[in-house]
Design an enzyme around this catalytic site. Structure first.
Site, mmCIF file in Angstrom:
data_model
loop_
_atom_site.group_PDB
_atom_site.id
_atom_site.type_symbol
_atom_site.label_atom_id
_atom_site.label_comp_id
_atom_site.label_asym_id
_atom_site.label_seq_id
_atom_site.Cartn_x
_atom_site.Cartn_y
_atom_site.Cartn_z
ATOM 1 N N ASN A 26 0.812 -1.210 0.000
ATOM 2 C CA ASN A 26 0.000 0.000 0.000
ATOM 3 C C ASN A 26 0.852 1.269 0.000
ATOM 4 O OD1 ASN A 26 -2.498 -1.638 0.431
ATOM 5 N ND2 ASN A 26 -1.397 -2.158 2.302
ATOM 6 N N ARG A 63 -0.613 -6.113 8.899
ATOM 7 C CA ARG A 63 -1.946 -5.897 8.357
ATOM 8 C C ARG A 63 -1.876 -5.977 6.839
ATOM 9 N NH1 ARG A 63 -1.992 -0.238 11.183
ATOM 10 N NH2 ARG A 63 -2.668 -0.665 13.317
ATOM 11 N N CYS A 64 -2.954 -6.389 6.219
ATOM 12 C CA CYS A 64 -2.981 -6.353 4.755
ATOM 13 C C CYS A 64 -2.992 -4.910 4.259
ATOM 14 C CB CYS A 64 -4.184 -7.116 4.213
ATOM 15 S SG CYS A 64 -5.772 -6.560 4.858
ATOM 16 N N THR A 65 -3.413 -3.973 5.106
ATOM 17 C CA THR A 65 -3.437 -2.560 4.731
ATOM 18 C C THR A 65 -2.224 -1.787 5.244
ATOM 19 O OG1 THR A 65 -4.802 -2.104 6.680
ATOM 20 C CG2 THR A 65 -5.965 -2.435 4.577
ATOM 21 N N LEU A 119 -4.946 -2.654 -2.972
ATOM 22 C CA LEU A 119 -5.831 -2.729 -1.806
ATOM 23 C C LEU A 119 -6.109 -1.335 -1.239
ATOM 24 C CD1 LEU A 119 -7.490 -4.443 0.102
ATOM 25 C CD2 LEU A 119 -5.451 -4.773 1.514
#
Length: 519
Positions: free
Chosen positions: A258, A286-288, A424
Protein backbone atom coordinates in the site's frame (compact mmCIF):
# COMPACT_ATOMS: atom_id res chain seq x y z
CA UNK A 1 -4.55 -20.17 31.86
CA UNK A 2 -4.16 -22.67 29.03
CA UNK A 3 -7.31 -23.38 27.02
CA UNK A 4 -7.94 -26.70 25.31
CA UNK A 5 -9.96 -26.01 22.18
CA UNK A 6 -11.32 -27.97 19.23
CA UNK A 7 -13.48 -27.61 16.15
CA UNK A 8 -17.15 -26.89 16.88
CA UNK A 9 -19.65 -28.64 14.61
CA UNK A 10 -23.37 -28.26 15.33
CA UNK A 11 -22.32 -26.64 18.60
CA UNK A 12 -20.34 -29.64 19.82
CA UNK A 13 -16.55 -29.89 20.14
CA UNK A 14 -14.79 -32.45 17.98
CA UNK A 15 -12.89 -34.48 20.56
CA UNK A 16 -10.67 -36.25 18.05
CA UNK A 17 -7.52 -34.62 16.67
CA UNK A 18 -6.92 -36.27 13.27
CA UNK A 19 -4.76 -33.29 12.29
CA UNK A 20 -2.66 -33.51 15.44
CA UNK A 21 -2.19 -31.28 18.46
CA UNK A 22 -1.01 -27.68 18.30
CA UNK A 23 0.48 -25.70 21.17
CA UNK A 24 0.08 -21.93 20.85
CA UNK A 25 2.36 -19.75 22.99
CA UNK A 26 1.88 -16.11 23.88
CA UNK A 27 4.16 -14.33 21.36
CA UNK A 28 4.87 -11.63 23.93
CA UNK A 29 5.81 -14.17 26.61
CA UNK A 30 6.81 -17.45 24.96
CA UNK A 31 6.97 -19.31 28.25
CA UNK A 32 3.19 -18.95 28.58
CA UNK A 33 0.93 -21.35 26.68
CA UNK A 34 -2.34 -19.79 25.54
CA UNK A 35 -3.98 -22.83 23.95
CA UNK A 36 -3.69 -26.51 23.20
CA UNK A 37 -5.66 -27.13 20.01
CA UNK A 38 -7.13 -30.38 18.74
CA UNK A 39 -6.64 -29.97 15.01
CA UNK A 40 -9.05 -31.39 12.46
CA UNK A 41 -8.48 -32.61 8.93
CA UNK A 42 -10.22 -32.61 5.54
CA UNK A 43 -12.94 -34.94 6.85
CA UNK A 44 -13.68 -32.45 9.62
CA UNK A 45 -14.33 -29.68 7.12
CA UNK A 46 -16.49 -31.90 4.92
CA UNK A 47 -18.53 -32.98 7.97
CA UNK A 48 -19.01 -29.35 8.94
CA UNK A 49 -20.15 -28.46 5.43
CA UNK A 50 -22.62 -31.35 5.41
CA UNK A 51 -23.97 -30.21 8.78
CA UNK A 52 -24.36 -26.68 7.47
CA UNK A 53 -26.10 -27.93 4.32
CA UNK A 54 -28.70 -29.78 6.40
CA UNK A 55 -29.33 -26.78 8.67
CA UNK A 56 -29.45 -24.03 6.05
CA UNK A 57 -32.98 -24.38 4.57
CA UNK A 58 -34.69 -23.96 7.93
CA UNK A 59 -32.55 -20.93 8.74
CA UNK A 60 -33.31 -19.37 5.34
CA UNK A 61 -37.04 -19.78 6.09
CA UNK A 62 -36.71 -17.57 9.17
CA UNK A 63 -37.82 -14.02 8.25
CA UNK A 64 -34.88 -11.72 7.66
CA UNK A 65 -35.84 -9.24 10.43
CA UNK A 66 -35.81 -12.15 12.88
CA UNK A 67 -32.42 -13.26 11.60
CA UNK A 68 -31.34 -9.68 12.26
CA UNK A 69 -32.40 -10.13 15.86
CA UNK A 70 -29.87 -12.98 16.21
CA UNK A 71 -27.22 -10.67 14.80
CA UNK A 72 -28.22 -8.03 17.33
CA UNK A 73 -27.94 -10.54 20.18
CA UNK A 74 -24.52 -11.61 18.96
CA UNK A 75 -23.39 -7.99 18.96
CA UNK A 76 -24.65 -7.52 22.52
CA UNK A 77 -22.83 -10.66 23.64
CA UNK A 78 -19.60 -9.37 22.10
CA UNK A 79 -20.14 -6.03 23.81
CA UNK A 80 -20.73 -7.65 27.19
CA UNK A 81 -17.63 -9.83 26.76
CA UNK A 82 -15.50 -7.17 25.10
CA UNK A 83 -12.76 -6.91 27.69
CA UNK A 84 -12.26 -10.66 28.02
CA UNK A 85 -12.20 -11.09 24.23
CA UNK A 86 -9.79 -8.18 23.78
CA UNK A 87 -7.43 -9.55 26.42
CA UNK A 88 -7.48 -12.97 24.74
CA UNK A 89 -6.57 -11.44 21.36
CA UNK A 90 -3.65 -9.65 22.95
CA UNK A 91 -2.45 -12.85 24.65
CA UNK A 92 -2.75 -14.97 21.54
CA UNK A 93 -1.33 -12.71 18.81
CA UNK A 94 0.41 -9.93 20.74
CA UNK A 95 -1.73 -7.10 19.39
CA UNK A 96 -1.56 -4.02 21.66
CA UNK A 97 -4.56 -4.02 23.97
CA UNK A 98 -5.88 -0.71 22.64
CA UNK A 99 -5.92 -2.13 19.11
CA UNK A 100 -7.54 -5.34 20.36
CA UNK A 101 -10.32 -3.31 21.95
CA UNK A 102 -10.78 -1.43 18.70
CA UNK A 103 -11.00 -4.70 16.79
CA UNK A 104 -13.70 -6.01 19.12
CA UNK A 105 -15.59 -2.74 18.71
CA UNK A 106 -15.48 -3.31 14.95
CA UNK A 107 -17.45 -6.53 15.49
CA UNK A 108 -20.06 -4.64 17.52
CA UNK A 109 -20.27 -1.94 14.83
CA UNK A 110 -20.73 -4.59 12.14
CA UNK A 111 -23.59 -6.19 14.08
CA UNK A 112 -25.22 -2.82 14.69
CA UNK A 113 -25.13 -2.07 10.98
CA UNK A 114 -26.45 -5.43 9.78
CA UNK A 115 -29.24 -5.58 12.34
CA UNK A 116 -30.95 -2.93 10.23
CA UNK A 117 -30.18 -4.73 6.98
CA UNK A 118 -32.47 -7.53 8.16
CA UNK A 119 -35.30 -5.11 7.40
CA UNK A 120 -33.68 -3.79 4.23
CA UNK A 121 -32.90 -6.81 2.06
CA UNK A 122 -34.64 -4.88 -0.65
CA UNK A 123 -35.77 -6.19 -3.99
CA UNK A 124 -37.58 -4.11 -6.59
CA UNK A 125 -40.93 -4.00 -8.33
CA UNK A 126 -40.27 -3.38 -12.02
CA UNK A 127 -42.89 -2.27 -14.58
CA UNK A 128 -43.63 -4.73 -17.35
CA UNK A 129 -43.85 -3.81 -21.02
CA UNK A 130 -47.22 -5.59 -21.14
CA UNK A 131 -50.51 -4.93 -19.32
CA UNK A 132 -51.72 -6.96 -16.35
CA UNK A 133 -48.22 -8.19 -15.59
CA UNK A 134 -45.77 -7.34 -12.80
CA UNK A 135 -42.03 -7.98 -12.46
CA UNK A 136 -40.20 -8.48 -9.17
CA UNK A 137 -36.66 -9.07 -7.93
CA UNK A 138 -35.64 -10.81 -4.69
CA UNK A 139 -32.42 -11.46 -2.79
CA UNK A 140 -32.07 -15.13 -1.87
CA UNK A 141 -29.26 -16.71 0.18
CA UNK A 142 -26.52 -18.54 -1.68
CA UNK A 143 -26.69 -21.55 0.69
CA UNK A 144 -23.57 -22.67 2.55
CA UNK A 145 -20.62 -20.30 2.84
CA UNK A 146 -17.16 -21.54 3.80
CA UNK A 147 -15.05 -18.71 5.19
CA UNK A 148 -11.27 -18.94 5.59
CA UNK A 149 -9.60 -16.08 7.44
CA UNK A 150 -6.14 -15.02 8.60
CA UNK A 151 -5.24 -14.40 12.23
CA UNK A 152 -3.95 -10.82 12.26
CA UNK A 153 -7.53 -9.64 12.79
CA UNK A 154 -8.97 -12.78 14.40
CA UNK A 155 -12.47 -11.42 15.11
CA UNK A 156 -13.02 -8.25 13.06
CA UNK A 157 -12.37 -9.76 9.62
CA UNK A 158 -14.40 -12.93 10.33
CA UNK A 159 -17.31 -10.74 11.38
CA UNK A 160 -17.21 -9.00 7.98
CA UNK A 161 -18.01 -12.37 6.41
CA UNK A 162 -20.01 -14.26 9.01
CA UNK A 163 -22.42 -11.53 10.10
CA UNK A 164 -23.79 -10.66 6.63
CA UNK A 165 -23.70 -14.31 5.52
CA UNK A 166 -25.86 -15.35 8.47
CA UNK A 167 -28.15 -12.36 8.16
CA UNK A 168 -28.85 -13.26 4.52
CA UNK A 169 -29.98 -16.78 5.49
CA UNK A 170 -26.83 -18.78 4.82
CA UNK A 171 -25.24 -21.41 7.04
CA UNK A 172 -21.50 -21.05 7.56
CA UNK A 173 -18.36 -23.09 8.02
CA UNK A 174 -15.57 -20.91 9.39
CA UNK A 175 -11.93 -21.96 9.17
CA UNK A 176 -9.90 -19.48 11.25
CA UNK A 177 -6.12 -19.32 11.31
CA UNK A 178 -4.85 -22.37 13.14
CA UNK A 179 -2.49 -20.18 15.19
CA UNK A 180 -5.46 -18.32 16.79
CA UNK A 181 -7.54 -21.25 18.06
CA UNK A 182 -8.40 -19.81 21.48
CA UNK A 183 -9.79 -16.58 20.02
CA UNK A 184 -11.66 -18.55 17.34
CA UNK A 185 -13.25 -20.84 19.93
CA UNK A 186 -14.31 -17.89 22.11
CA UNK A 187 -15.74 -16.02 19.12
CA UNK A 188 -17.67 -19.08 17.98
CA UNK A 189 -19.08 -19.64 21.46
CA UNK A 190 -20.48 -16.10 21.39
CA UNK A 191 -22.11 -16.87 18.03
CA UNK A 192 -23.53 -20.15 19.31
CA UNK A 193 -25.14 -18.40 22.28
CA UNK A 194 -26.77 -15.71 20.15
CA UNK A 195 -29.73 -17.83 19.09
CA UNK A 196 -28.67 -19.38 15.78
CA UNK A 197 -30.14 -22.86 15.25
CA UNK A 198 -27.93 -25.91 15.62
CA UNK A 199 -25.69 -26.49 12.63
CA UNK A 200 -25.99 -22.98 11.17
CA UNK A 201 -22.62 -21.92 12.63
CA UNK A 202 -19.65 -24.30 12.49
CA UNK A 203 -15.95 -23.72 13.15
CA UNK A 204 -13.12 -25.97 11.93
CA UNK A 205 -9.53 -25.90 13.17
CA UNK A 206 -7.27 -27.25 10.44
CA UNK A 207 -4.02 -26.42 8.68
CA UNK A 208 -3.78 -25.09 5.15
CA UNK A 209 -3.35 -28.32 3.16
CA UNK A 210 -6.18 -30.09 5.03
CA UNK A 211 -8.43 -27.07 4.51
CA UNK A 212 -7.78 -27.01 0.78
CA UNK A 213 -8.40 -30.75 0.46
CA UNK A 214 -11.59 -30.52 2.51
CA UNK A 215 -12.82 -27.55 0.51
CA UNK A 216 -12.14 -29.34 -2.75
CA UNK A 217 -14.11 -32.38 -1.60
CA UNK A 218 -16.97 -30.30 -0.22
CA UNK A 219 -17.25 -28.45 -3.52
CA UNK A 220 -17.22 -31.74 -5.44
CA UNK A 221 -20.06 -32.99 -3.21
CA UNK A 222 -21.98 -29.73 -3.78
CA UNK A 223 -21.93 -28.91 -0.08
CA UNK A 224 -20.51 -25.39 -0.48
CA UNK A 225 -22.00 -22.54 -2.51
CA UNK A 226 -19.70 -19.65 -1.64
CA UNK A 227 -16.10 -19.34 -0.48
CA UNK A 228 -14.70 -16.30 1.29
CA UNK A 229 -10.96 -16.01 1.81
CA UNK A 230 -8.67 -13.48 3.47
CA UNK A 231 -4.98 -14.22 3.10
CA UNK A 232 -2.10 -14.28 0.66
CA UNK A 233 -2.36 -13.60 -3.05
CA UNK A 234 -0.78 -16.97 -3.84
CA UNK A 235 -3.41 -18.95 -1.91
CA UNK A 236 -6.15 -16.68 -3.24
CA UNK A 237 -5.20 -17.66 -6.79
CA UNK A 238 -5.50 -21.33 -5.90
CA UNK A 239 -8.92 -20.81 -4.34
CA UNK A 240 -10.05 -18.85 -7.38
CA UNK A 241 -8.96 -21.71 -9.63
CA UNK A 242 -10.68 -24.28 -7.42
CA UNK A 243 -14.00 -22.46 -7.19
CA UNK A 244 -13.87 -21.62 -10.88
CA UNK A 245 -14.18 -25.34 -11.69
CA UNK A 246 -17.60 -25.17 -10.05
CA UNK A 247 -18.58 -21.88 -11.74
CA UNK A 248 -18.41 -20.09 -8.40
CA UNK A 249 -16.91 -16.67 -7.74
CA UNK A 250 -15.14 -16.45 -4.38
CA UNK A 251 -14.90 -13.37 -2.20
CA UNK A 252 -11.14 -12.76 -2.07
CA UNK A 253 -9.43 -10.21 0.18
CA UNK A 254 -5.72 -10.63 -0.43
CA UNK A 255 -2.42 -8.88 0.18
CA UNK A 256 -1.29 -5.33 -0.40
CA UNK A 257 1.74 -3.14 -1.05
CA UNK A 258 0.00 0.00 0.00
CA UNK A 259 1.42 3.37 -1.09
CA UNK A 260 1.38 6.60 0.89
CA UNK A 261 2.14 9.61 -1.32
CA UNK A 262 3.49 12.76 0.30
CA UNK A 263 3.05 15.86 -1.86
CA UNK A 264 5.23 18.98 -1.47
CA UNK A 265 2.31 20.87 0.08
CA UNK A 266 1.60 18.15 2.70
CA UNK A 267 1.49 18.73 6.44
CA UNK A 268 4.65 16.71 7.16
CA UNK A 269 3.96 16.12 10.84
CA UNK A 270 0.55 14.71 9.95
CA UNK A 271 2.07 12.61 7.16
CA UNK A 272 4.66 11.18 9.54
CA UNK A 273 1.98 10.36 12.10
CA UNK A 274 0.00 8.52 9.42
CA UNK A 275 3.06 6.69 8.11
CA UNK A 276 4.06 5.59 11.62
CA UNK A 277 0.66 4.04 12.34
CA UNK A 278 0.22 2.68 8.80
CA UNK A 279 3.62 1.07 8.69
CA UNK A 280 4.19 -0.15 12.23
CA UNK A 281 0.78 -0.58 13.86
CA UNK A 282 0.17 -4.29 14.61
CA UNK A 283 3.93 -4.65 13.87
CA UNK A 284 3.18 -4.09 10.18
CA UNK A 285 1.13 -7.29 10.07
CA UNK A 286 -1.95 -5.90 8.36
CA UNK A 287 -2.98 -6.35 4.76
CA UNK A 288 -3.44 -2.56 4.73
CA UNK A 289 -0.03 -1.80 6.25
CA UNK A 290 2.05 0.85 4.52
CA UNK A 291 4.38 -0.66 1.95
CA UNK A 292 6.17 2.34 0.44
CA UNK A 293 6.04 6.02 1.34
CA UNK A 294 6.39 7.89 -1.97
CA UNK A 295 7.72 11.34 -1.13
CA UNK A 296 8.28 14.40 -3.31
CA UNK A 297 11.98 15.22 -3.66
CA UNK A 298 11.50 18.74 -2.27
CA UNK A 299 10.34 17.40 1.11
CA UNK A 300 11.96 13.95 1.05
CA UNK A 301 14.87 14.64 3.38
CA UNK A 302 12.71 16.52 5.86
CA UNK A 303 10.07 13.76 5.86
CA UNK A 304 12.63 10.99 6.34
CA UNK A 305 14.31 12.84 9.22
CA UNK A 306 10.96 13.30 10.98
CA UNK A 307 9.85 9.72 10.25
CA UNK A 308 13.14 8.39 11.60
CA UNK A 309 12.76 10.42 14.79
CA UNK A 310 9.15 9.30 15.24
CA UNK A 311 10.03 5.62 14.79
CA UNK A 312 13.00 5.85 17.17
CA UNK A 313 10.86 7.56 19.78
CA UNK A 314 7.90 5.18 19.53
CA UNK A 315 7.16 2.86 22.45
CA UNK A 316 7.56 -0.78 21.38
CA UNK A 317 7.21 -3.87 23.55
CA UNK A 318 4.75 -5.38 26.02
CA UNK A 319 1.35 -5.28 24.25
CA UNK A 320 -0.55 -4.93 27.52
CA UNK A 321 1.06 -1.47 27.85
CA UNK A 322 0.61 1.69 25.78
CA UNK A 323 2.88 0.79 22.85
CA UNK A 324 2.87 1.36 19.10
CA UNK A 325 3.31 -2.35 18.54
CA UNK A 326 4.17 -5.56 20.29
CA UNK A 327 5.57 -8.86 19.04
CA UNK A 328 5.22 -10.68 15.76
CA UNK A 329 2.19 -12.97 15.78
CA UNK A 330 4.09 -16.25 15.70
CA UNK A 331 7.42 -17.81 14.81
CA UNK A 332 6.28 -18.45 11.25
CA UNK A 333 5.82 -14.71 10.79
CA UNK A 334 9.31 -14.11 12.18
CA UNK A 335 10.86 -16.60 9.77
CA UNK A 336 9.18 -14.97 6.78
CA UNK A 337 10.14 -11.51 7.97
CA UNK A 338 13.78 -12.54 8.25
CA UNK A 339 13.64 -13.50 4.56
CA UNK A 340 12.16 -10.11 3.64
CA UNK A 341 14.91 -8.28 5.52
CA UNK A 342 17.31 -9.88 3.04
CA UNK A 343 15.69 -7.78 0.30
CA UNK A 344 17.55 -4.76 1.69
CA UNK A 345 20.28 -3.78 -0.77
CA UNK A 346 23.55 -1.81 -0.43
CA UNK A 347 22.03 1.30 -2.04
CA UNK A 348 19.36 1.46 0.68
CA UNK A 349 19.75 3.56 3.82
CA UNK A 350 18.30 2.17 7.06
CA UNK A 351 16.56 4.32 9.63
CA UNK A 352 14.06 3.93 12.47
CA UNK A 353 15.80 2.12 15.30
CA UNK A 354 19.01 1.23 17.06
CA UNK A 355 19.21 -2.05 15.17
CA UNK A 356 17.65 -4.29 12.56
CA UNK A 357 15.98 -7.66 12.96
CA UNK A 358 15.01 -9.31 16.21
CA UNK A 359 15.34 -7.24 19.38
CA UNK A 360 17.60 -9.05 21.85
CA UNK A 361 20.08 -8.24 24.59
CA UNK A 362 22.81 -8.23 21.93
CA UNK A 363 20.67 -6.24 19.46
CA UNK A 364 18.84 -3.85 21.78
CA UNK A 365 16.14 -1.29 21.11
CA UNK A 366 16.42 1.98 23.00
CA UNK A 367 13.41 2.55 25.24
CA UNK A 368 11.98 -0.95 24.82
CA UNK A 369 8.96 -1.54 27.08
CA UNK A 370 9.35 -4.80 29.00
CA UNK A 371 11.68 -7.74 28.42
CA UNK A 372 12.59 -8.21 24.73
CA UNK A 373 13.96 -11.69 25.34
CA UNK A 374 10.55 -12.90 26.50
CA UNK A 375 8.87 -12.64 23.10
CA UNK A 376 9.12 -12.28 19.33
CA UNK A 377 9.99 -8.60 19.05
CA UNK A 378 11.51 -6.88 16.00
CA UNK A 379 13.01 -3.48 15.32
CA UNK A 380 11.05 -1.01 13.19
CA UNK A 381 12.94 -0.59 9.94
CA UNK A 382 12.68 2.32 7.51
CA UNK A 383 14.40 1.61 4.19
CA UNK A 384 15.17 4.81 2.31
CA UNK A 385 16.21 4.83 -1.33
CA UNK A 386 13.71 2.27 -2.63
CA UNK A 387 13.24 2.25 -6.41
CA UNK A 388 10.82 0.54 -8.78
CA UNK A 389 13.55 -1.97 -9.67
CA UNK A 390 13.88 -3.28 -6.11
CA UNK A 391 12.35 -6.57 -4.97
CA UNK A 392 11.47 -4.72 -1.77
CA UNK A 393 9.23 -2.39 -3.81
CA UNK A 394 7.33 -5.27 -5.45
CA UNK A 395 7.03 -7.67 -2.49
CA UNK A 396 4.42 -7.60 0.25
CA UNK A 397 6.40 -7.59 3.51
CA UNK A 398 4.29 -8.61 6.48
CA UNK A 399 6.15 -7.00 9.34
CA UNK A 400 7.63 -3.74 10.71
CA UNK A 401 9.42 -2.53 7.58
CA UNK A 402 8.54 0.49 5.44
CA UNK A 403 10.19 1.57 2.20
CA UNK A 404 10.66 5.20 1.17
CA UNK A 405 10.92 6.25 -2.48
CA UNK A 406 11.18 9.73 -3.96
CA UNK A 407 9.46 11.33 -6.95
CA UNK A 408 9.76 14.55 -8.93
CA UNK A 409 6.38 14.82 -10.67
CA UNK A 410 2.88 13.47 -10.18
CA UNK A 411 3.06 10.99 -13.05
CA UNK A 412 6.13 9.41 -11.45
CA UNK A 413 4.32 9.19 -8.11
CA UNK A 414 1.39 7.39 -9.72
CA UNK A 415 3.68 4.95 -11.52
CA UNK A 416 5.26 4.06 -8.18
CA UNK A 417 1.86 3.84 -6.47
CA UNK A 418 0.52 1.33 -9.02
CA UNK A 419 3.53 -0.41 -10.52
CA UNK A 420 3.72 -3.37 -8.11
CA UNK A 421 0.33 -4.74 -9.22
CA UNK A 422 -1.40 -4.67 -5.83
CA UNK A 423 -4.51 -2.56 -5.34
CA UNK A 424 -5.83 -2.73 -1.81
CA UNK A 425 -5.34 0.49 0.14
CA UNK A 426 -3.64 3.82 -0.54
CA UNK A 427 -3.15 7.27 0.92
CA UNK A 428 -2.13 10.75 -0.17
CA UNK A 429 -1.09 13.65 2.04
CA UNK A 430 -1.80 17.01 0.44
CA UNK A 431 -3.57 20.31 1.09
CA UNK A 432 -4.52 20.68 -2.58
CA UNK A 433 -7.93 19.19 -3.52
CA UNK A 434 -6.76 18.81 -7.13
CA UNK A 435 -3.99 16.45 -6.04
CA UNK A 436 -6.45 14.45 -3.94
CA UNK A 437 -8.95 13.97 -6.75
CA UNK A 438 -6.31 13.19 -9.37
CA UNK A 439 -4.84 10.60 -7.05
CA UNK A 440 -8.28 9.05 -6.49
CA UNK A 441 -8.87 8.87 -10.25
CA UNK A 442 -5.58 7.22 -11.11
CA UNK A 443 -4.67 4.95 -8.22
CA UNK A 444 -5.47 1.25 -8.69
CA UNK A 445 -6.38 0.69 -5.04
CA UNK A 446 -9.92 -0.12 -4.01
CA UNK A 447 -9.59 2.16 -0.97
CA UNK A 448 -8.22 5.69 -0.86
CA UNK A 449 -7.42 7.90 2.13
CA UNK A 450 -6.68 11.61 2.00
CA UNK A 451 -4.56 12.88 4.90
CA UNK A 452 -5.16 9.64 6.77
CA UNK A 453 -3.37 6.32 7.15
CA UNK A 454 -3.55 3.39 4.76
CA UNK A 455 -5.06 1.33 7.59
CA UNK A 456 -8.49 1.71 9.08
CA UNK A 457 -11.97 0.51 8.13
CA UNK A 458 -15.51 1.36 9.12
CA UNK A 459 -18.36 -1.13 9.18
CA UNK A 460 -20.49 0.71 6.62
CA UNK A 461 -17.82 1.37 3.95
CA UNK A 462 -16.81 -1.20 1.31
CA UNK A 463 -13.50 -2.96 1.97
CA UNK A 464 -11.54 -4.75 -0.72
CA UNK A 465 -8.99 -4.50 -3.48
CA UNK A 466 -8.11 -5.06 -7.09
CA UNK A 467 -5.32 -6.72 -9.05
CA UNK A 468 -3.14 -8.88 -6.82
CA UNK A 469 -5.17 -7.65 -3.82
CA UNK A 470 -8.45 -9.29 -4.78
CA UNK A 471 -10.99 -10.06 -7.46
CA UNK A 472 -13.08 -6.93 -7.02
CA UNK A 473 -15.37 -8.38 -4.35
CA UNK A 474 -16.14 -6.13 -1.41
CA UNK A 475 -16.80 -6.64 2.27
CA UNK A 476 -18.65 -4.41 4.74
CA UNK A 477 -21.61 -2.14 4.18
CA UNK A 478 -24.45 -2.98 1.82
CA UNK A 479 -21.95 -3.97 -0.87
CA UNK A 480 -21.14 -7.28 0.81
CA UNK A 481 -24.76 -8.41 0.42
CA UNK A 482 -23.97 -9.20 -3.21
CA UNK A 483 -21.48 -11.81 -1.98
CA UNK A 484 -24.00 -13.72 0.11
CA UNK A 485 -27.20 -13.38 -1.88
CA UNK A 486 -28.21 -14.12 -5.44
CA UNK A 487 -30.73 -12.09 -7.38
CA UNK A 488 -33.89 -13.90 -8.36
CA UNK A 489 -36.41 -12.39 -10.75
CA UNK A 490 -40.11 -13.24 -11.00
CA UNK A 491 -42.79 -12.24 -13.48
CA UNK A 492 -46.49 -12.57 -12.64
CA UNK A 493 -48.96 -12.39 -15.50
CA UNK A 494 -52.57 -12.02 -14.37
CA UNK A 495 -54.00 -11.18 -17.81
CA UNK A 496 -55.47 -14.64 -18.29
CA UNK A 497 -53.64 -15.19 -21.55
CA UNK A 498 -50.08 -15.93 -22.66
CA UNK A 499 -48.32 -12.66 -23.37
CA UNK A 500 -45.00 -13.04 -25.13
CA UNK A 501 -42.28 -10.54 -24.32
CA UNK A 502 -40.87 -8.56 -27.27
CA UNK A 503 -43.69 -9.91 -29.46
CA UNK A 504 -47.03 -8.98 -27.88
CA UNK A 505 -46.01 -5.45 -26.99
CA UNK A 506 -48.32 -2.56 -27.84
CA UNK A 507 -46.96 -0.21 -30.48
CA UNK A 508 -46.90 3.57 -30.33
CA UNK A 509 -47.55 5.17 -33.71
CA UNK A 510 -45.67 8.36 -34.44
CA UNK A 511 -45.42 10.67 -37.47
CA UNK A 512 -41.66 10.74 -37.80
CA UNK A 513 -41.86 12.71 -41.06
CA UNK A 514 -43.19 15.78 -39.27
CA UNK A 515 -40.97 18.88 -39.52
CA UNK A 516 -41.38 22.39 -38.08
CA UNK A 517 -41.90 25.13 -40.65
CA UNK A 518 -38.80 27.24 -41.23
CA UNK A 519 -38.99 30.99 -40.33
Amino acid sequence: MTRTVASLIAGKPADAAPGGHLTVPNPAALSETVAEALVGDADTLVDAARTARNAQPAWAAVPAPVRGRAIQQFGRLVEENAEALSALITREIGKPIRESRGEVQEVVDTCNFFLGEGRRLYGQTVPSEMPDKQLFTFRVPVGVATIVTAGNFPVAVPSWYLVPALLCGNAVVWKPAEYTPATAEAFTQLLLHAGFPEGVVNMVLADGPATFEGLERALDERLVDKVGFTGSTEVGRRIGELTGRHLQTPCLELGGKNPLVVMPDADLDLAVEGALFSGFGTAGQRCTSLGTAIVHSSVHDDFVARFDAAARGAAIGDPTQDVLYGPMISQRFCDRFEDWLELIQPHHRLRGSTGTGRITADNPRDGFVGDPTAGLYYHPTIVDGVTANDDLYRTETFGPIVGVARFDDFDEAMTLANGHGYGLSSSIYTTNPLHAFRFRERVSAGMVSVNNSTSGAEAHLPFGGNGKSGNGSRQSGVWVLDQFTRWQSMNWDYSGRLQKAQMDVADITADLDFRLAAD
